[in-house]
Design a protein around this motif. Structure first.
Motif, PDB file in Angstrom:
ATOM      1  N   LEU A  53      32.478  26.840  49.652  1.00 57.82           N
ATOM      2  CA  LEU A  53      31.165  26.465  49.128  1.00 57.82           C
ATOM      3  C   LEU A  53      30.346  25.732  50.187  1.00 57.82           C
ATOM      4  CD1 LEU A  53      32.225  25.223  45.588  1.00 57.82           C
ATOM      5  CD2 LEU A  53      31.142  27.393  46.156  1.00 57.82           C
ATOM      6  N   ARG A  54      29.051  26.011  50.214  1.00 57.71           N
ATOM      7  CA  ARG A  54      28.124  25.336  51.131  1.00 57.71           C
ATOM      8  C   ARG A  54      27.762  23.974  50.560  1.00 57.71           C
ATOM      9  NH1 ARG A  54      23.156  28.976  52.152  1.00 57.71           N
ATOM     10  NH2 ARG A  54      22.566  26.979  53.018  1.00 57.71           N
ATOM     11  N   GLU A  55      28.003  22.941  51.323  1.00 53.80           N
ATOM     12  CA  GLU A  55      27.793  21.567  50.840  1.00 53.80           C
ATOM     13  C   GLU A  55      26.348  21.316  50.427  1.00 53.80           C
ATOM     14  OE1 GLU A  55      29.308  18.933  53.830  1.00 53.80           O
ATOM     15  OE2 GLU A  55      31.286  19.880  53.778  1.00 53.80           O
ATOM     16  N   ASP A  56      25.376  21.787  51.212  1.00 53.39           N
ATOM     17  CA  ASP A  56      23.969  21.552  50.887  1.00 53.39           C
ATOM     18  C   ASP A  56      23.574  22.232  49.578  1.00 53.39           C
ATOM     19  OD1 ASP A  56      24.311  24.039  52.157  1.00 53.39           O
ATOM     20  OD2 ASP A  56      22.288  24.030  52.999  1.00 53.39           O
ATOM     21  N   ALA A  57      24.054  23.438  49.375  1.00 50.44           N
ATOM     22  CA  ALA A  57      23.747  24.167  48.142  1.00 50.44           C
ATOM     23  C   ALA A  57      24.407  23.505  46.937  1.00 50.44           C
ATOM     24  CB  ALA A  57      24.198  25.615  48.269  1.00 50.44           C
ATOM     25  N   VAL A  58      25.640  23.046  47.108  1.00 51.64           N
ATOM     26  CA  VAL A  58      26.338  22.375  46.008  1.00 51.64           C
ATOM     27  C   VAL A  58      25.640  21.060  45.656  1.00 51.64           C
ATOM     28  CG1 VAL A  58      28.512  21.275  45.314  1.00 51.64           C
ATOM     29  CG2 VAL A  58      28.545  23.514  46.417  1.00 51.64           C
ATOM     30  N   ARG A  59      25.137  20.357  46.653  1.00 53.15           N
ATOM     31  CA  ARG A  59      24.379  19.121  46.372  1.00 53.15           C
ATOM     32  C   ARG A  59      23.138  19.428  45.539  1.00 53.15           C
ATOM     33  NH1 ARG A  59      25.921  17.495  51.581  1.00 53.15           N
ATOM     34  NH2 ARG A  59      23.990  18.316  52.487  1.00 53.15           N
ATOM     35  N   THR A  60      22.461  20.522  45.860  1.00 49.48           N
ATOM     36  CA  THR A  60      21.282  20.921  45.084  1.00 49.48           C
ATOM     37  C   THR A  60      21.684  21.266  43.651  1.00 49.48           C
ATOM     38  OG1 THR A  60      20.216  21.758  47.089  1.00 49.48           O
ATOM     39  CG2 THR A  60      19.360  22.565  44.994  1.00 49.48           C
ATOM     40  N   LEU A  61      22.758  22.021  43.493  1.00 49.04           N
ATOM     41  CA  LEU A  61      23.265  22.362  42.166  1.00 49.04           C
ATOM     42  C   LEU A  61      23.618  21.093  41.378  1.00 49.04           C
ATOM     43  CD1 LEU A  61      25.662  25.185  41.237  1.00 49.04           C
ATOM     44  CD2 LEU A  61      26.292  22.895  40.598  1.00 49.04           C
ATOM     45  N   GLU A  62      24.316  20.174  42.027  1.00 47.42           N
ATOM     46  CA  GLU A  62      24.700  18.907  41.375  1.00 47.42           C
ATOM     47  C   GLU A  62      23.472  18.117  40.939  1.00 47.42           C
ATOM     48  OE1 GLU A  62      27.164  17.144  44.413  1.00 47.42           O
ATOM     49  OE2 GLU A  62      29.003  17.974  43.532  1.00 47.42           O
ATOM     50  N   LYS A  63      22.430  18.104  41.768  1.00 55.17           N
ATOM     51  CA  LYS A  63      21.208  17.370  41.413  1.00 55.17           C
ATOM     52  C   LYS A  63      20.588  17.952  40.150  1.00 55.17           C
ATOM     53  CE  LYS A  63      16.770  15.668  43.107  1.00 55.17           C
ATOM     54  NZ  LYS A  63      16.342  15.483  41.751  1.00 55.17           N
ATOM     55  N   HIS A  64      20.574  19.269  40.052  1.00 51.05           N
ATOM     56  CA  HIS A  64      20.044  19.895  38.831  1.00 51.05           C
ATOM     57  C   HIS A  64      20.869  19.487  37.610  1.00 51.05           C
ATOM     58  CE1 HIS A  64      16.791  22.374  40.328  1.00 51.05           C
ATOM     59  NE2 HIS A  64      17.563  22.801  41.322  1.00 51.05           N
ATOM     60  N   LEU A  65      22.184  19.452  37.762  1.00 48.46           N
ATOM     61  CA  LEU A  65      23.036  19.055  36.637  1.00 48.46           C
ATOM     62  C   LEU A  65      22.796  17.607  36.253  1.00 48.46           C
ATOM     63  CD1 LEU A  65      26.353  20.849  37.671  1.00 48.46           C
ATOM     64  CD2 LEU A  65      24.859  21.466  35.756  1.00 48.46           C
ATOM     65  N   VAL A  66      22.707  16.715  37.230  1.00 46.52           N
ATOM     66  CA  VAL A  66      22.460  15.289  36.973  1.00 46.52           C
ATOM     67  C   VAL A  66      21.104  15.102  36.291  1.00 46.52           C
ATOM     68  CG1 VAL A  66      21.981  13.077  38.111  1.00 46.52           C
ATOM     69  CG2 VAL A  66      23.979  14.403  38.776  1.00 46.52           C
ATOM     70  N   ASP A  67      20.119  15.911  36.682  1.00 48.58           N
ATOM     71  CA  ASP A  67      18.777  15.816  36.086  1.00 48.58           C
ATOM     72  C   ASP A  67      18.710  16.403  34.677  1.00 48.58           C
ATOM     73  OD1 ASP A  67      17.916  14.618  38.412  1.00 48.58           O
ATOM     74  OD2 ASP A  67      16.882  16.392  39.185  1.00 48.58           O
TER      75      ASP A  67
END
Length: 193
Positions: A89-103
């Protein structure tokens, strides 16, 4: 206020590389995979030059590799694949995905790959919804065919709209990296290519 939906492609968007061949190598080993690819070269070449459909080439390759396999074994391979490739998994993409989940956004992964190996790679995010190519099973064995159309191109849009038909009720953010994502990206309010 409208709810927000984030739709991610998987291969090349959330991952560092395409996973189909990597998954096949995980199951079959390097040399057996190389032999299978060699036997499939005519259809792969025909697909690459645009005279053979993507889904047919993919289904023929899938059939050569998995026809007759017990579905439970296929699932086990998906789990062991995730364990074997934790850095896929690409770390930058996973961070973006995680931000959407947190939001609190609804997050979809919409992919031509199969949920059986995609979902284990994202197992720590149980609220993700998956739209993927579905393998056909008869009596708990893979037939080598797809039970759904290959989730690629316009099929990504069709499957997404089936799940989220009320377009005026949400803002769509779409993430993709290939020609197979362009239809979904074009219907998004914001797209990231």
């Amino acid at each position: 206020m409208k709810r927000q939906i984030a739709a991610f492609d998987f291969d090349g968007t959330l991952t560092r590389k395409d996973t189909l061949l990597l998954f096949i190598m995980h199951v079959k080993g390097y040399w057996r995979t190389a032999c299978i690819i060699f036997k499939c070269l005519p259809w792969i070449a025909a697909y690459k030059i645009g005279v053979y459909p993507n889904w047919k080439a993919k289904q023929r390759l899938f059939s050569k590799c998995f026809k007759g396999m017990e579905y439970s074994r296929f699932i086990e391979y998906g789990i062991s694949f995730a364990v074997s490739y934790p850095d896929l998994l690409r770390e930058d993409a996973v961070r973006t995905l995680e931000k959407h989940l947190v939001d609190g956004d609804t997050v979809y992964v919409i992919t031509a790959s199969m949920e059986e190996w995609v979902k284990p790679l994202l197992a720590k995010y149980p609220s993700i919804k998956y739209l993927a190519t579905i393998p056909e099973c008869v009596e708990e064995r893979l037939t080598g065919r797809f039970a759904s159309p290959n989730c690629y191109g316009e099929e990504k849009v069709r499957r997404f709209v089936q799940c989220e038909p009320f377009r005026d009720e949400y803002v769509l953010l779409a993430y993709g990296d290939s020609a197979g994502d362009k239809a979904l990206l074009s219907m998004a309010d914001k797209s990231f290519y």
